[in-house]
Design a protein around this motif. Structure first.
Motif, PDB file in Angstrom:
ATOM      1  N   LEU A  15       0.830  -1.205   0.000  1.00 45.30           N
ATOM      2  CA  LEU A  15       0.000   0.000   0.000  1.00 45.30           C
ATOM      3  C   LEU A  15       0.867   1.258   0.000  1.00 45.30           C
ATOM      4  O   LEU A  15       0.623   2.192  -0.771  1.00 45.30           O
ATOM      5  CB  LEU A  15      -0.932  -0.003   1.219  1.00 45.30           C
ATOM      6  CG  LEU A  15      -1.862   1.190   1.356  1.00 45.30           C
ATOM      7  CD1 LEU A  15      -2.827   1.267   0.173  1.00 45.30           C
ATOM      8  CD2 LEU A  15      -2.629   1.109   2.657  1.00 45.30           C
ATOM      9  N   ALA A  16       1.884   1.277   0.844  1.00 45.62           N
ATOM     10  CA  ALA A  16       2.776   2.443   0.925  1.00 45.62           C
ATOM     11  C   ALA A  16       3.531   2.656  -0.388  1.00 45.62           C
ATOM     12  O   ALA A  16       3.669   3.792  -0.854  1.00 45.62           O
ATOM     13  CB  ALA A  16       3.753   2.272   2.088  1.00 45.62           C
ATOM     14  N   VAL A  17       4.000   1.577  -0.996  1.00 40.81           N
ATOM     15  CA  VAL A  17       4.696   1.688  -2.284  1.00 40.81           C
ATOM     16  C   VAL A  17       3.719   2.177  -3.358  1.00 40.81           C
ATOM     17  O   VAL A  17       4.060   3.033  -4.175  1.00 40.81           O
ATOM     18  CB  VAL A  17       5.355   0.354  -2.697  1.00 40.81           C
ATOM     19  CG1 VAL A  17       5.866   0.408  -4.126  1.00 40.81           C
ATOM     20  CG2 VAL A  17       6.501  -0.001  -1.745  1.00 40.81           C
ATOM     21  N   GLY A  18       2.510   1.657  -3.331  1.00 43.54           N
ATOM     22  CA  GLY A  18       1.494   2.091  -4.283  1.00 43.54           C
ATOM     23  C   GLY A  18       1.192   3.580  -4.154  1.00 43.54           C
ATOM     24  O   GLY A  18       1.024   4.283  -5.158  1.00 43.54           O
ATOM     25  N   GLN A  19       1.144   4.076  -2.922  1.00 46.74           N
ATOM     26  CA  GLN A  19       0.898   5.502  -2.705  1.00 46.74           C
ATOM     27  C   GLN A  19       2.062   6.341  -3.224  1.00 46.74           C
ATOM     28  O   GLN A  19       1.850   7.412  -3.797  1.00 46.74           O
ATOM     29  CB  GLN A  19       0.639   5.780  -1.228  1.00 46.74           C
ATOM     30  CG  GLN A  19      -0.698   5.257  -0.768  1.00 46.74           C
ATOM     31  CD  GLN A  19      -0.901   5.366   0.732  1.00 46.74           C
ATOM     32  OE1 GLN A  19       0.048   5.520   1.500  1.00 46.74           O
ATOM     33  NE2 GLN A  19      -2.149   5.274   1.153  1.00 46.74           N
ATOM     34  N   ALA A  20       3.280   5.854  -3.042  1.00 48.24           N
ATOM     35  CA  ALA A  20       4.442   6.573  -3.569  1.00 48.24           C
ATOM     36  C   ALA A  20       4.413   6.581  -5.099  1.00 48.24           C
ATOM     37  O   ALA A  20       4.720   7.589  -5.734  1.00 48.24           O
ATOM     38  CB  ALA A  20       5.740   5.948  -3.055  1.00 48.24           C
ATOM     39  N   ALA A  21       4.013   5.457  -5.691  1.00 42.68           N
ATOM     40  CA  ALA A  21       3.915   5.384  -7.157  1.00 42.68           C
ATOM     41  C   ALA A  21       2.823   6.322  -7.671  1.00 42.68           C
ATOM     42  O   ALA A  21       2.989   6.959  -8.713  1.00 42.68           O
ATOM     43  CB  ALA A  21       3.651   3.949  -7.596  1.00 42.68           C
ATOM     44  N   GLN A  22       1.719   6.425  -6.939  1.00 41.43           N
ATOM     45  CA  GLN A  22       0.652   7.356  -7.314  1.00 41.43           C
ATOM     46  C   GLN A  22       1.138   8.794  -7.233  1.00 41.43           C
ATOM     47  O   GLN A  22       0.866   9.602  -8.118  1.00 41.43           O
ATOM     48  CB  GLN A  22      -0.551   7.200  -6.386  1.00 41.43           C
ATOM     49  CG  GLN A  22      -1.627   6.320  -6.913  1.00 41.43           C
ATOM     50  CD  GLN A  22      -2.840   6.337  -5.995  1.00 41.43           C
ATOM     51  OE1 GLN A  22      -2.726   6.486  -4.784  1.00 41.43           O
ATOM     52  NE2 GLN A  22      -3.995   6.163  -6.582  1.00 41.43           N
TER      53      GLN A  22
END
Length: 107
Positions: A15-22
């Motif tokens: 989730l945290a990586v996904g938020q950084a990618a977003q």
């Protein structure tokens, strides 16, 4: 650390990586270095579930260590004084903290 806790922490990391990618996709004029780190982390995040399914603790530890190193580099770029959004800095910081916390609990 039990299997359920590992899965929960992996989910938090993804989730945290996904938020950084977003945040990455919303940001303009990002340094290529930061973009590369986050893209690599995003790809590795996709591989985590496969490695956890194999129940190979050594591979999990190595992957998380590699991801934490990339997260540390991304965080350093965010702290270098470049004009980045608060969302970008926060997402990278959260991602790095999740990785560090998990890495510490794996050992």
């Amino acid at each position: 650390m039990g299997e359920q806790e590992i899965r929960s922490r992996i989910s938090s990391i993804q989730l945290a990586v996904g938020q950084a990618a977003q945040a990455l996709s919303a940001e303009r004029n990002l340094p290529g270095e930061l973009r590369d780190y986050i893209q690599k982390l995003d790809r590795q995040s996709d591989r985590i579930a496969e490695i956890v399914a194999l129940r190979d603790r050594a591979r999990i530890v190595k992957l998380i260590a590699d991801m934490e190193l990339l997260g540390s580099r991304a965080r350093r770029v965010c702290g270098s004084g470049l004009p980045l959004s608060a969302q970008m800095k926060s997402a990278v910081s959260r991602m790095h903290n999740e990785l560090i916390d998990f890495k510490l609990h794996l050992h």
